[in-house]
Design an enzyme around this catalytic site. Structure first.
Site: not given
Length: 549
Positions: A97, A288
């Site tokens: 991420d 997401e």
């Protein structure tokens, strides 16, 4: 503390001056000891003895031939990426991420620390993300040599946000407040809210200014957000800031338009909201991974599509499952209009898929994409869902639209060069084999990030740095700061692991706790840019920094 390895020019000068002092003293006073004062005679004899002992001590050190014999049997460990490949950017830890912040000529990458989960036998388990409470930090001025700044202890009982269980998907920003630059680190407490930490440094220590979530399910419009996570922050040209977050599918019938994306304006203090979050409308097949950038005056909101995109719909909507999609607007809070995909799922490029998480950033006039893959775990012989960060270039077509980004092992080209005449932290590396890094100093050990040192050194481990620019200078010495109870040797090679040998350093620290600067002779002219490799023999010592004179 500093000591020389080999007869340096400075030591030769001391020997010659001592000899001249003795000659001069006896020339003035003659051999008659009564004419020569006791003090003067004793001082000259002491200086001569000290230098002679220093010279003899250095002569006892290993010769180049002896060093060559030691390294004849040293086989460099295999790296987790090929030499010359710049992806993944870090191999000493997993990092997912990714989020990039550019500050003071450096790119700082903040990444979810995919901590390996182990069973009672020490076997690695499938990554379920529950073991994540740290955020990795690395930085680079050239995009290929990355300095390790450790892992921020962000959540859990030992973290800054003790109320949080996890620290997923960080975002970072900096802003001058009351004449002082402040740094802000936002992250998700699993899927249940957004935390914020603050610091006076991009590497910490970070503290929790609120003692609770910045955004929670009690925040207006957020109770119905399935996954209250994955923040991204926009610092606009006028100094205002905005935070984007959310994701998930409320129910299968809402997969095409989940309605779970949110944006809110941040207050000037960056740790509170200036108004309620609003829904980002019509985010098609949202899964997401919020992203936000302002490019040529246009606001680009980006996200990862979910895995419910029907095959028969792909031509109609223009993208597939698990891709990074962009939307554009002339207002940071929307409405946004669909543009299209810019990055396919990692499986398309590397054979292993999963969630797709990204961050676009501009550095020195060029745009880049940071994203995670599973190529590091594959190189390690693992298949358990642990992620690592890649960076590739972003390009635009003639109309200014973002073109489809290509995921590569090669990565991006080096920007600029590494200066060998300034002190380089030993945890700066482009590639490595068999080393570890750990926190150094009370604050770093307590908070997890900050100063770091190279540990885990053993015979066959090594570090490589790319694009070291020596200019046209005559290099006389190499200095390295080491500590520990063990001893060993460093072989310094140019351009490859078996390339031309610049010299050897014998590592025999004077102190197990404090770093000793050890200097060895190079004494040769080196021109232009070269990759430099440090190959180790021995163990029990650690490195803090190095430089060439």
């Amino acid at each position: 503390m500093k000591k020389q390895m080999g007869l340096s020019r400075s030591l030769w000068k001391k020997i010659i001056l001592a000899q001249l002092s003795i000659s001069l003293a006896f020339g003035i006073y003659g051999c008659d000891s009564e004419k020569m004062t006791v003090e003067k005679k004793q001082k000259v004899e002491n200086e001569s003895t000290e230098i002679q002992q220093e010279s003899e001590g250095e002569k006892m050190r290993m010769t180049t031939t002896e060093m060559e014999k030691i390294f004849e049997s040293v086989l460099p460990e295999k790296a987790y990426k090929e030499i010359g490949n710049h992806n993944p950017v870090m191999t000493q830890r997993f990092g997912a991420d990714p989020y990039a912040m550019v500050y003071d000529g450096r790119v700082y990458l903040y990444m979810t620390c995919d901590e390996p989960m182990l069973d009672e036998n020490g076997e690695i388990l499938e990554n379920d993300y529950s073991n994540i409470y740290k955020i990795n930090v690395i930085s680079s001025a050239d995009l290929v040599n990355w300095t390790d700044h450790g892992s921020v202890y962000a959540a859990s009982k030992n973290g800054a946000a003790t109320w949080g269980n996890n620290s997923w998907a960080p975002a970072a920003a900096c802003k001058e407040i009351d004449g002082k630059m402040r740094f802000f680190l936002y992250f998700a407490n699993s899927g249940n809210g957004i935390a914020v930490l603050t610091s006076d440094s991009p590497t910490g220590p970070f503290t929790d200014p609120l003692g609770e979530a910045l955004i929670s399910r009690a925040t207006p419009t957020c109770a119905e957000v399935t996954w209250l996570f994955d923040p991204a922050v926009l610092m606009d040209d006028d100094g205002s800031a905005y935070i984007y977050f959310g994701g998930g599918i409320p129910s299968e019938d809402k997969a095409a338009n989940p309605g779970t994306a949110r944006v809110a304006k941040l207050s000037d203090n960056m740790i509170s909201l200036d108004g309620d979050p609003v829904i980002i409308e019509n985010v098609s097949y949202l899964f997401e991974d919020s992203g936000i950038n302002k490019i040529n005056g246009i606001y680009y909101y980006s996200y990862c599509s979910n895995f419910n995109v029907p095959n028969e719909k792909e031509d109609e909507i223009g993208f597939s499952s698990g891709e990074i999609i962009t939307m554009s607007s002339d207002n940071p809070m929307g409405p946004f209009t669909l543009c299209g995909p810019i990055l396919k799922n990692p499986q398309y490029y590397f054979g292993r898929g999963g969630n797709n998480h990204h961050c676009m950033f501009e550095f020195e006039g060029q745009w880049y994409m940071a994203y995670h893959t599973r190529i590091l775990e594959e190189a390690m012989g693992i298949n358990k869902g642990y992620r690592s960060t890649n960076i590739d270039k972003v390009t635009f077509d003639e109309e200014g639209n973002i073109e489809m980004i290509q995921g590569t092992l090669t990565g991006v080209e080096q920007f600029g060069a590494l200066n060998p005449y300034q002190k380089v932290e030993a945890v700066t590396m482009g590639v490595m084999g068999g080393i570890e890094t750990t926190q150094y100093g009370e604050k770093s050990i307590e908070c997890g990030s900050g100063d770091m040192i190279v540990t885990g050194i053993h015979t066959g481990s090594w570090i490589g740095v790319y694009g070291v620019d020596f200019g046209t200078r005559h290099v006389e010495e190499f200095s390295v700061a080491a500590r520990g109870k063990g001893t060993g040797y460093i072989k310094i090679c140019m351009d490859s692991l078996d390339g031309e040998v610049l010299g050897y350093a014998e590592i025999d620290p004077d102190d197990a706790m404090e770093f000793t600067e050890i200097t060895t002779q190079i004494d040769r002219k080196i021109a232009g840019k070269h990759d430099i490799y440090f190959i180790f023999s021995g163990k029990g010592f650690e490195l803090e920094s190095w430089y060439f004179n």
